[in-house]
Design a protein around this motif. Structure first.
Motif, short mmCIF file in Angstrom:
data_model
loop_
_atom_site.label_atom_id
_atom_site.label_comp_id
_atom_site.label_asym_id
_atom_site.label_seq_id
_atom_site.Cartn_x
_atom_site.Cartn_y
_atom_site.Cartn_z
N LYS A 24 31.00 14.37 -9.43
CA LYS A 24 32.00 14.80 -8.46
C LYS A 24 31.35 14.88 -7.07
O LYS A 24 31.88 14.37 -6.11
N VAL A 28 31.96 12.97 -3.55
CA VAL A 28 32.28 13.65 -2.30
C VAL A 28 31.33 13.19 -1.19
O VAL A 28 31.74 12.95 -0.06
N PHE A 31 31.44 9.87 1.33
CA PHE A 31 32.10 9.77 2.65
C PHE A 31 31.09 9.48 3.75
O PHE A 31 31.41 8.90 4.77
N SER A 34 31.19 5.82 3.81
CA SER A 34 32.44 5.08 3.76
C SER A 34 33.41 5.48 4.87
O SER A 34 34.15 4.64 5.36
N SER A 35 33.42 6.75 5.29
CA SER A 35 34.42 7.13 6.30
C SER A 35 33.81 7.08 7.70
O SER A 35 32.61 7.20 7.88
N LEU A 37 34.01 9.20 10.03
CA LEU A 37 33.39 10.47 10.43
C LEU A 37 32.06 10.68 9.72
O LEU A 37 31.12 11.23 10.29
N GLY A 38 31.98 10.22 8.46
CA GLY A 38 30.73 10.33 7.71
C GLY A 38 29.63 9.50 8.35
O GLY A 38 28.49 9.94 8.50
N LEU A 41 28.27 11.13 11.29
CA LEU A 41 27.42 12.28 10.95
C LEU A 41 26.00 11.79 10.66
O LEU A 41 25.01 12.40 11.09
#
Lengths: 248, 251
Positions: A24, A28, A31, A34-35, A37-38, A41
């Protein structure tokens, strides 16, 4: 008997718990790669780590200004080259640097795909600074410089200079490298690239972390600006001063 | 028209999303007191009289609150003035004889419908993915049953000013929609009504934003500088914070 069974059951349960939780959390954390915002960061975390490294690097380099024939500098270089804590941190730093470069290149090219038809009208610097829009270019200048710089000093200090202080030392290596005027020019250009990269990067990292408030952001940005000028200036001064023979 | 001015217009003409567009040059006599859209009305009247196709452009309220007038004027969304939409831009902001380049928002997430009109449905889909609060049906709840401090109300209102015009996307070098999404997330996460969906909202909206093909933020600040409603850059910091917090909580 009852307890044994109970423990076995609990153990099984714990294993399932760890497995499912681990998957899990891996999901999480995906990201970060993949995103949008990630990815930012990652750029900010690695960027701030590199800024911290620059500060340490600059403080050590600045010891050449004692003009003691490189005595203090060589002692510091010897410590940095053979201390286990520093060497471990160095591995982390290289991983961070690679992530910063790879994510940076990915972001530059991916972001470019978001606007296929370009604007004809040029807004110039009406709404943003040129260096904030040119982080990819500035980063590339720093990267080209860095490859040369690592070859000049990192490889030499880690693999070629023997343990202990003797005639073959990093200070002597610096004096030798900076006899070449082309090396001095490349180092100064690298520092210019670094200045502008930091002028945007320092404050930008805090914004990405979500740290932005009118009560303290002007302070962070002022510190960032001061850092961006002072640190590269000290770095750039060393090859120039050494080439001119003022420090030997 | 004693004080009429001549404007050389270079306008982007594009039949639809599938065809290539190009610039056409027009000359318009405008009054300095006209709004930029009224100047386009004059141009279109002339084009219709000449039997030519008028320039398609979006407009609705013409009082700066609908966010339809998606024109990039001389490289800047809504033109050279601060904190105005195109309808609030007047011809007195230009000089007699100026050449003015007018093009649509350019972002792959905002395909051109025709000429200067673009499809901003991507914003609607981001809103449907999470930019709302759930409210029970039935009798209207008394407005003052939930107390909200002035500070919180002000923060929420500052972000609620966003009209979804897309100037942030058009100004950003990466065509990023973070100022828009940041404004919505900041507004709803500040208010008590927005708490139940606080974490799922930010994750859903960011996922939808990425899926729509908007770019990533590189913090140039161009979006906030061009925003007609002066949404501050700090809403993107709030968006980041809310998103990372939701991710840390396993959302």
């Amino acid at each position: 008997m009852f307890y044994t069974n109970g423990n076995a059951f609990q153990l099984l349960n714990l294993q399932t718990f760890i497995l499912t939780k681990r998957y899990k959390y891996m999901g999480v954390l995906s990201f970060l790669f993949s995103s949008s915002l990630g990815r930012k960061l990652i750029m900010a975390v690695t960027g701030i780590s590199l800024i911290a490294f620059l500060l340490v690097h600059c403080l050590i380099n600045a010891t050449v200004f004692f003009n003691d024939g490189g005595k203090t500098f060589n002692e510091a270089a010897e410590f940095m080259a053979h201390n286990w804590f520093i060497r471990t941190t160095e591995i982390l730093l290289f991983v961070g640097l690679l992530l910063h470069i790879i994510q940076g290149i990915y972001l530059v090219f991916d972001n470019r795909k978001k606007r296929s038809a370009k604007y004809s009208g040029k807004a110039g610097n009406a709404n943003s600074t040129w260096y904030s829009r040119s982080m990819g270019l500035l980063g590339s200048i720093v990267l080209i410089f860095l490859v040369l710089h690592l070859k000049h000093f990192w490889v030499v200090s880690r693999f070629e200079i023997p343990h202990g202080l003797n005639d073959e030392n990093l200070f002597a290596e610096m004096v030798a490298v900076f006899e070449n005027p082309i090396a001095v020019i490349v180092y100064v250009i690298g520092c210019f690239g670094l200045t502008y990269h930091l002028m945007h990067g320092f404050g930008s990292a805090f914004q990405t972390f979500g740290i932005n408030h009118k009560s303290y952001t002007p302070f962070i940005n002022s510190v960032g600006m001061a850092f961006s000028f002072v640190i590269p200036l000290i770095f750039a001064a060393i090859p120039v001063v050494m080439h001119l023979g003022l420090i030997k | 028209m004693g004080n009429s001015m001549k404007i050389n217009l270079q306008v982007w003409r594009q039949k639809n999303a599938k065809t290539e567009g190009r610039f056409e040059t027009y000359q318009v006599n405008a009054s300095p007191d006209m709004s930029f859209l009224e100047m386009f009305d004059v141009l279109n009247e002339e084009l219709i009289e000449d039997g030519k196709e008028p320039v398609a452009f979006d407009h609705d309220c013409r009082e700066g609150i609908c966010g339809m007038c998606s024109m990039v004027i001389n490289g800047r969304p809504h033109g050279p003035k601060q904190a105005v939409t195109t309808c609030q831009l007047h011809m007195r902001s230009f000089n007699d004889g100026d050449t003015v380049v007018v093009e649509p928002w350019r972002a792959n997430a905002f395909p051109v419908v025709k000429d200067l009109s673009v499809n901003r449905s991507a914003f609607d889909r981001i809103i449907s993915s999470g930019g709302f609060v759930s409210v029970n049906t039935g009798n209207a709840v008394d407005a003052n049953s939930i107390l909200i401090s002035k500070e919180v109300a002000d923060t929420a209102f500052e972000s609620a000013m966003c009209i979804g015009c897309g100037a942030c996307v058009s100004a950003c070098k990466n065509a990023s929609a973070m100022l828009f999404v940041g404004a919505k997330v900041t507004q709803l996460s500040a208010l008590p009504q927005g708490q139940p969906e606080r974490e799922s909202r930010v994750v859903a909206m960011v996922n939808q934003m990425d899926a729509e093909g908007f770019g990533a933020c590189t913090n140039t600040g161009a979006c906030a500088a061009e925003c007609p409603k002066e949404i501050p850059l700090s809403v993107i910091a709030t968006l980041n914070r809310e998103y990372y917090k939701a991710k840390l909580n396993g959302k």
